[in-house]
Design an enzyme around this catalytic site. Structure first.
Site, PDB file in Angstrom:
ATOM      1  N   SER A  51       0.851  -1.197   0.000  1.00 30.11           N
ATOM      2  CA  SER A  51       0.000   0.000   0.000  1.00 30.11           C
ATOM      3  C   SER A  51       0.884   1.243   0.000  1.00 30.11           C
ATOM      4  O   SER A  51       2.111   1.136  -0.022  1.00 30.11           O
ATOM      5  CB  SER A  51      -0.818  -0.008   1.292  1.00 30.11           C
ATOM      6  OG  SER A  51       0.101   0.040   2.378  1.00 30.11           O
ATOM      7  N   GLY A  52       0.247   2.403   0.090  1.00 21.69           N
ATOM      8  CA  GLY A  52       1.014   3.646   0.208  1.00 21.69           C
ATOM      9  C   GLY A  52       1.888   3.628   1.457  1.00 21.69           C
ATOM     10  O   GLY A  52       3.064   4.014   1.422  1.00 21.69           O
ATOM     11  N   HIS A  53       1.311   3.168   2.558  1.00 16.75           N
ATOM     12  CA  HIS A  53       2.086   3.092   3.806  1.00 16.75           C
ATOM     13  C   HIS A  53       3.244   2.099   3.639  1.00 16.75           C
ATOM     14  O   HIS A  53       4.381   2.373   4.047  1.00 16.75           O
ATOM     15  CB  HIS A  53       1.154   2.684   4.955  1.00 16.75           C
ATOM     16  CG  HIS A  53       1.859   2.446   6.250  1.00 16.75           C
ATOM     17  ND1 HIS A  53       2.635   3.398   6.871  1.00 16.75           N
ATOM     18  CD2 HIS A  53       1.933   1.335   7.036  1.00 16.75           C
ATOM     19  CE1 HIS A  53       3.143   2.897   7.991  1.00 16.75           C
ATOM     20  NE2 HIS A  53       2.740   1.652   8.106  1.00 16.75           N
TER      21      HIS A  53
ATOM     22  N   ASP B  48       1.138  -9.613  -0.249  1.00 15.25           N
ATOM     23  CA  ASP B  48      -0.176  -8.970  -0.226  1.00 15.25           C
ATOM     24  C   ASP B  48      -1.224  -9.978  -0.682  1.00 15.25           C
ATOM     25  O   ASP B  48      -0.968 -10.780  -1.590  1.00 15.25           O
ATOM     26  CB  ASP B  48      -0.185  -7.742  -1.147  1.00 15.25           C
ATOM     27  CG  ASP B  48      -1.330  -6.813  -0.816  1.00 15.25           C
ATOM     28  OD1 ASP B  48      -1.072  -5.739  -0.231  1.00 15.25           O
ATOM     29  OD2 ASP B  48      -2.497  -7.156  -1.118  1.00 15.25           O
ATOM     30  N   ASP B  49      -2.403  -9.910  -0.057  1.00 12.64           N
ATOM     31  CA  ASP B  49      -3.456 -10.888  -0.377  1.00 12.64           C
ATOM     32  C   ASP B  49      -4.238 -10.515  -1.631  1.00 12.64           C
ATOM     33  O   ASP B  49      -5.071 -11.296  -2.091  1.00 12.64           O
ATOM     34  CB  ASP B  49      -4.391 -11.052   0.829  1.00 12.64           C
ATOM     35  CG  ASP B  49      -3.638 -11.667   2.007  1.00 12.64           C
ATOM     36  OD1 ASP B  49      -2.568 -12.280   1.778  1.00 12.64           O
ATOM     37  OD2 ASP B  49      -4.112 -11.527   3.155  1.00 12.64           O
TER      38      ASP B  49
ATOM     39  N   GLY C  91      -1.996   0.105   7.554  1.00  7.55           N
ATOM     40  CA  GLY C  91      -2.437   1.158   8.467  1.00  7.55           C
ATOM     41  C   GLY C  91      -3.506   0.712   9.448  1.00  7.55           C
ATOM     42  O   GLY C  91      -3.585   1.226  10.569  1.00  7.55           O
TER      43      GLY C  91
ATOM     44  N   HIS D 211       8.874  13.368  26.668  1.00  5.57           N
ATOM     45  CA  HIS D 211       9.445  12.558  27.748  1.00  5.57           C
ATOM     46  C   HIS D 211       8.404  11.741  28.539  1.00  5.57           C
ATOM     47  O   HIS D 211       7.300  12.190  28.800  1.00  5.57           O
ATOM     48  CB  HIS D 211      10.226  13.460  28.719  1.00  5.57           C
ATOM     49  CG  HIS D 211       9.340  14.419  29.453  1.00  5.57           C
ATOM     50  ND1 HIS D 211       8.726  14.122  30.637  1.00  5.57           N
ATOM     51  CD2 HIS D 211       8.938  15.671  29.132  1.00  5.57           C
ATOM     52  CE1 HIS D 211       7.998  15.139  31.045  1.00  5.57           C
ATOM     53  NE2 HIS D 211       8.101  16.096  30.136  1.00  5.57           N
TER      54      HIS D 211
ATOM     55  N   HIS E 122      -1.323   4.260  16.432  1.00  6.44           N
ATOM     56  CA  HIS E 122      -0.817   5.071  15.317  1.00  6.44           C
ATOM     57  C   HIS E 122      -0.755   6.523  15.782  1.00  6.44           C
ATOM     58  O   HIS E 122      -1.786   7.108  16.129  1.00  6.44           O
ATOM     59  CB  HIS E 122      -1.753   4.926  14.102  1.00  6.44           C
ATOM     60  CG  HIS E 122      -1.284   5.667  12.889  1.00  6.44           C
ATOM     61  ND1 HIS E 122      -1.886   5.529  11.671  1.00  6.44           N
ATOM     62  CD2 HIS E 122      -0.272   6.556  12.686  1.00  6.44           C
ATOM     63  CE1 HIS E 122      -1.268   6.291  10.774  1.00  6.44           C
ATOM     64  NE2 HIS E 122      -0.290   6.925  11.372  1.00  6.44           N
TER      65      HIS E 122
HETATM   66  C1  LIG Z   1     -12.639  12.372  13.006  1.00  9.45           C
HETATM   67  C2  LIG Z   1     -12.837  11.568  11.744  1.00  9.45           C
HETATM   68  C3  LIG Z   1     -12.416  10.142  12.021  1.00  9.45           C
HETATM   69  C4  LIG Z   1     -14.315  11.646  11.399  1.00  9.45           C
HETATM   70  O1  LIG Z   1     -14.575  11.035  10.161  1.00  9.45           O
HETATM   71  P1  LIG Z   1     -16.118  10.760   9.727  1.00  9.45           P
HETATM   72  O2  LIG Z   1     -16.814   9.983  10.772  1.00  9.45           O
HETATM   73  O3  LIG Z   1     -16.081  10.221   8.355  1.00  9.45           O
HETATM   74  O4  LIG Z   1     -16.767  12.168   9.814  1.00  9.45           O
HETATM   75  P2  LIG Z   1     -17.310  13.113   8.642  1.00  9.45           P
HETATM   76  O5  LIG Z   1     -16.209  13.491   7.706  1.00  9.45           O
HETATM   77  O6  LIG Z   1     -18.545  12.507   8.069  1.00  9.45           O
HETATM   78  O7  LIG Z   1     -17.694  14.398   9.474  1.00  9.45           O
HETATM   79  C5  LIG Z   1     -18.755  14.399  10.421  1.00  9.45           C
HETATM   80  C6  LIG Z   1     -18.766  15.733  11.082  1.00  9.45           C
HETATM   81  O8  LIG Z   1     -17.611  15.862  11.926  1.00  9.45           O
HETATM   82  C7  LIG Z   1     -16.808  16.977  11.503  1.00  9.45           C
HETATM   83  N1  LIG Z   1     -15.416  16.543  11.582  1.00  9.45           N
HETATM   84  C8  LIG Z   1     -14.848  15.482  10.948  1.00  9.45           C
HETATM   85  N2  LIG Z   1     -13.559  15.382  11.294  1.00  9.45           N
HETATM   86  C9  LIG Z   1     -13.303  16.400  12.120  1.00  9.45           C
HETATM   87  C10 LIG Z   1     -12.130  16.812  12.788  1.00  9.45           C
HETATM   88  N3  LIG Z   1     -10.973  16.153  12.666  1.00  9.45           N
HETATM   89  N4  LIG Z   1     -12.222  17.885  13.592  1.00  9.45           N
HETATM   90  C11 LIG Z   1     -13.380  18.560  13.723  1.00  9.45           C
HETATM   91  N5  LIG Z   1     -14.537  18.212  13.117  1.00  9.45           N
HETATM   92  C12 LIG Z   1     -14.482  17.132  12.334  1.00  9.45           C
HETATM   93  C13 LIG Z   1     -17.239  17.253  10.055  1.00  9.45           C
HETATM   94  O9  LIG Z   1     -16.994  18.567   9.692  1.00  9.45           O
HETATM   95  C14 LIG Z   1     -18.694  16.909  10.118  1.00  9.45           C
HETATM   96  O10 LIG Z   1     -19.374  17.966  10.726  1.00  9.45           O
HETATM   97  P3  LIG Z   1     -20.905  18.348  10.289  1.00  9.45           P
HETATM   98  O11 LIG Z   1     -21.725  17.132  10.640  1.00  9.45           O
HETATM   99  O12 LIG Z   1     -21.203  19.526  11.134  1.00  9.45           O
HETATM  100  O13 LIG Z   1     -20.835  18.612   8.835  1.00  9.45           O
HETATM  101  C15 LIG Z   1     -11.987  12.096  10.554  1.00  9.45           C
HETATM  102  O14 LIG Z   1     -12.502  13.269   9.996  1.00  9.45           O
HETATM  103  C16 LIG Z   1     -10.539  12.381  10.936  1.00  9.45           C
HETATM  104  O15 LIG Z   1     -10.179  13.379  11.536  1.00  9.45           O
HETATM  105  N6  LIG Z   1      -9.677  11.425  10.562  1.00  9.45           N
HETATM  106  C17 LIG Z   1      -8.266  11.476  10.835  1.00  9.45           C
HETATM  107  C18 LIG Z   1      -7.494  11.336   9.527  1.00  9.45           C
HETATM  108  C19 LIG Z   1      -6.026  11.306   9.812  1.00  9.45           C
HETATM  109  O16 LIG Z   1      -5.531  11.813  10.794  1.00  9.45           O
HETATM  110  N7  LIG Z   1      -5.274  10.658   8.948  1.00  9.45           N
HETATM  111  C20 LIG Z   1      -3.859  10.498   9.210  1.00  9.45           C
HETATM  112  C21 LIG Z   1      -3.172   9.821   8.088  1.00  9.45           C
HETATM  113  S1  LIG Z   1      -1.447   9.654   8.508  1.00  9.45           S
END
Ligand SMILES: CC(C)(COP(=O)(O)OP(=O)(O)OC[C@H]1O[C@@H](n2cnc3c(N)ncnc32)[C@H](O)[C@@H]1OP(=O)(O)O)[C@@H](O)C(=O)NCCC(=O)NCCS
Length: 217
Positions: A10-12, A32-33, A64, A129, A138
């Site tokens: 994957s990308g990761h 990979d499967d 991931g 610390h 993660h």
């Molecule tokens: C929190 C999270 C898991 C929610 O995902 P989701 O359940 O699909 O939520 P949605 O995108 O449908 O959003 C639902 C609501 O929450 C809000 N929301 C989503 N993520 C948010 C966040 N991080 N902070 C604040 N509000 C957030 C949206 O704006 C939406 O608000 P609304 O209902 O008023 O429109 C996701 O947005 C997130 O932050 N994921 C982390 C991704 C990440 O860190 N990746 C790292 C890769 S290394």
């Protein structure tokens, strides 16, 4: 140096392969499967994840999803698994890091920290610390654990999130991108915002993030 097999093309996985190459692995292959994937990051996919236990190579998991990572890692003999730390990560001398954990470029891990097995300490994140990080956690890109933070197993700290010093987060939580944790979190769930509050949408959020915690598998 020995050969490395990375489970998860994957990308990761591609980023994991880049770290392995910098750490001197001369031969890198993927398992990979998904039969339709034949290469990843320029390295061949030579078989399925179930072959990891018998392949003559060190093994690391480049997936991931914490639930899947846990399931595969726990089916493997411990001696096959390695810990990979990017040469441009800064890790204090006394830090303890479990098998199967990957520490990405630019991460900083300060003295007194203990990190469990199968974790991802992602690009430019920091663990200050005396933090205690459980298994299969993660710490996503650019997120920060201040001093003496405890993070329970299976928890995902989203990109750019900050966890204030002396706070504890329980197991199997999803901390949204950019959240700021200022109080202890004692109940598994999804937390977003500044300061972070619980979201009532666990099922949906776990799916979008590839299953941050164990419950999503
Ligand atoms: C929190 C999270 C898991 C929610 O995902 P989701 O359940 O699909 O939520 P949605 O995108 O449908 O959003 C639902 C609501 O929450 C809000 N929301 C989503 N993520 C948010 C966040 N991080 N902070 C604040 N509000 C957030 C949206 O704006 C939406 O608000 P609304 O209902 O008023 O429109 C996701 O947005 C997130 O932050 N994921 C982390 C991704 C990440 O860190 N990746 C790292 C890769 S290394």
């Amino acid at each position: 140096m020995r050969k490395l097999a990375i489970i998860g093309a994957s990308g990761h996985g591609k980023v994991v392969a880049d770290i392995a190459r910098r750490k001197g692995y001369k031969e890198i292959v993927f398992l990979d499967d998904n039969d339709s994937i034949h290469e990843c990051g320029g390295y061949p996919v030579i078989g399925k994840s179930t072959e990891a236990g018998t392949i003559d190579a060190d093994v690391i998991i480049g997936i991931g999803n914490a639930g899947v990572r846990k399931q595969i890692q726990e089916s493997l003999p411990d001696e096959k698994l390695v810990t990979l730390i990017h040469p441009d990560a800064v890790v204090a001398e006394d830090v303890v890091i479990g098998k199967g954990t990957v520490v990405m470029a630019g991460a900083v891990i300060n003295p007194g920290v203990r990190i469990g097995k199968g974790c991802i300490i992602n690009t430019c994140s920091s663990v200050d610390h005396d933090c205690e990080v459980g298994d299969y956690v993660h710490i996503a890109v650019g997120s920060h654990l201040c001093g003496t933070v405890s993070v329970g197993s299976g928890t995902w700290i989203g990109a750019g999130a900050t966890v204030s010093n002396n706070t504890s987060i329980c197991t199997d939580c999803m901390i949204g991108a950019g959240a700021v944790i200022v109080n202890d979190i004692r109940e598994s769930g999804t937390y977003v915002g500044v300061p972070a509050r619980r979201m009532d949408m666990e099922e949906k959020s776990v799916k979008k993030c590839g299953g941050g915690g164990y419950p999503a598998g």
